[in-house]
Design a protein around this motif. Sequence first.
Motif, short mmCIF file in Angstrom:
data_model
loop_
_atom_site.label_atom_id
_atom_site.label_comp_id
_atom_site.label_asym_id
_atom_site.label_seq_id
_atom_site.Cartn_x
_atom_site.Cartn_y
_atom_site.Cartn_z
N VAL A 30 9.59 -10.23 -21.87
CA VAL A 30 8.24 -9.73 -22.13
C VAL A 30 7.25 -10.36 -21.16
CG1 VAL A 30 6.37 -9.68 -23.83
CG2 VAL A 30 8.72 -9.24 -24.55
N GLU A 31 7.39 -11.65 -20.93
CA GLU A 31 6.48 -12.36 -20.02
C GLU A 31 6.60 -11.79 -18.59
OE1 GLU A 31 8.60 -13.97 -22.11
OE2 GLU A 31 7.15 -14.83 -23.52
N GLU A 32 7.82 -11.51 -18.17
CA GLU A 32 8.03 -10.95 -16.83
C GLU A 32 7.43 -9.55 -16.71
OE1 GLU A 32 12.18 -13.01 -15.32
OE2 GLU A 32 12.28 -11.51 -16.93
N VAL A 33 7.53 -8.77 -17.79
CA VAL A 33 6.94 -7.42 -17.76
C VAL A 33 5.43 -7.52 -17.66
CG1 VAL A 33 6.57 -5.30 -19.10
CG2 VAL A 33 8.85 -6.33 -19.00
N PHE A 34 4.81 -8.39 -18.46
CA PHE A 34 3.36 -8.56 -18.40
C PHE A 34 2.91 -9.06 -17.03
CE2 PHE A 34 3.23 -8.85 -23.21
CZ PHE A 34 2.60 -7.61 -23.35
N LYS A 35 3.69 -9.96 -16.44
CA LYS A 35 3.35 -10.45 -15.10
C LYS A 35 3.43 -9.31 -14.10
CE LYS A 35 4.56 -13.81 -11.60
NZ LYS A 35 5.53 -14.73 -11.07
N TRP A 36 4.46 -8.47 -14.22
CA TRP A 36 4.64 -7.33 -13.33
C TRP A 36 3.46 -6.36 -13.47
CZ3 TRP A 36 5.59 -2.12 -14.64
CH2 TRP A 36 5.95 -1.29 -13.56
N ILE A 37 3.05 -6.09 -14.71
CA ILE A 37 1.91 -5.19 -14.95
C ILE A 37 0.64 -5.77 -14.34
CG2 ILE A 37 0.39 -4.26 -16.75
CD1 ILE A 37 2.94 -4.01 -18.51
N GLU A 38 0.41 -7.06 -14.55
CA GLU A 38 -0.79 -7.71 -14.03
C GLU A 38 -0.80 -7.69 -12.50
OE1 GLU A 38 -3.37 -11.73 -14.88
OE2 GLU A 38 -1.19 -11.85 -15.04
N GLU A 39 0.33 -7.98 -11.88
CA GLU A 39 0.41 -7.97 -10.42
C GLU A 39 0.18 -6.56 -9.86
OE1 GLU A 39 4.24 -9.68 -9.67
OE2 GLU A 39 3.49 -11.73 -9.87
N THR A 40 0.73 -5.55 -10.54
CA THR A 40 0.55 -4.17 -10.10
C THR A 40 -0.91 -3.75 -10.24
OG1 THR A 40 2.81 -3.63 -10.74
CG2 THR A 40 1.30 -1.78 -10.47
N ALA A 41 -1.54 -4.10 -11.37
CA ALA A 41 -2.95 -3.76 -11.58
C ALA A 41 -3.83 -4.45 -10.53
CB ALA A 41 -3.39 -4.16 -12.98
N THR A 42 -3.55 -5.69 -10.22
CA THR A 42 -4.31 -6.42 -9.20
C THR A 42 -4.13 -5.78 -7.83
OG1 THR A 42 -4.09 -8.48 -10.43
CG2 THR A 42 -4.62 -8.68 -8.09
N PHE A 43 -2.92 -5.41 -7.51
CA PHE A 43 -2.63 -4.76 -6.23
C PHE A 43 -3.43 -3.46 -6.10
CE2 PHE A 43 0.01 -1.62 -3.93
CZ PHE A 43 0.01 -2.21 -2.67
N ILE A 44 -3.40 -2.64 -7.13
CA ILE A 44 -4.12 -1.36 -7.10
C ILE A 44 -5.62 -1.61 -7.00
CG2 ILE A 44 -4.73 0.67 -8.49
CD1 ILE A 44 -1.79 0.56 -9.54
N TYR A 45 -6.14 -2.55 -7.78
CA TYR A 45 -7.57 -2.86 -7.76
C TYR A 45 -8.02 -3.29 -6.36
CZ TYR A 45 -12.05 -4.97 -9.01
OH TYR A 45 -13.37 -5.28 -9.06
N GLU A 46 -7.23 -4.12 -5.72
CA GLU A 46 -7.60 -4.62 -4.39
C GLU A 46 -7.55 -3.53 -3.32
OE1 GLU A 46 -5.12 -8.04 -3.79
OE2 GLU A 46 -6.33 -9.27 -5.14
N LEU A 47 -6.76 -2.49 -3.55
CA LEU A 47 -6.71 -1.38 -2.60
C LEU A 47 -7.88 -0.42 -2.76
CD1 LEU A 47 -2.94 -0.36 -2.63
CD2 LEU A 47 -4.18 -1.46 -0.78
#
Length: 70
Positions: A30-47
Amino acid sequence: MITPKKENQHIGFTYTVTMEQMEKHAALSVEEVFKWIEETATFIYELQTPEERERKFIFKPNKKPAQYFF
């Protein structure tokens, strides 16, 4: 190489997820999934440009951060 579906040509993009990719994702904690979601959201936001960030609320006006309601 990923090629667009003919019916999506000039409209958008498509991506096919393999069974191997789904199995790998299902094995995450679960922690890895949340980290993956957070990293993806940050990546999209920065683009996104500020205009693109604002434009998304045209389609989902109830999703605006609380600061927009004051």
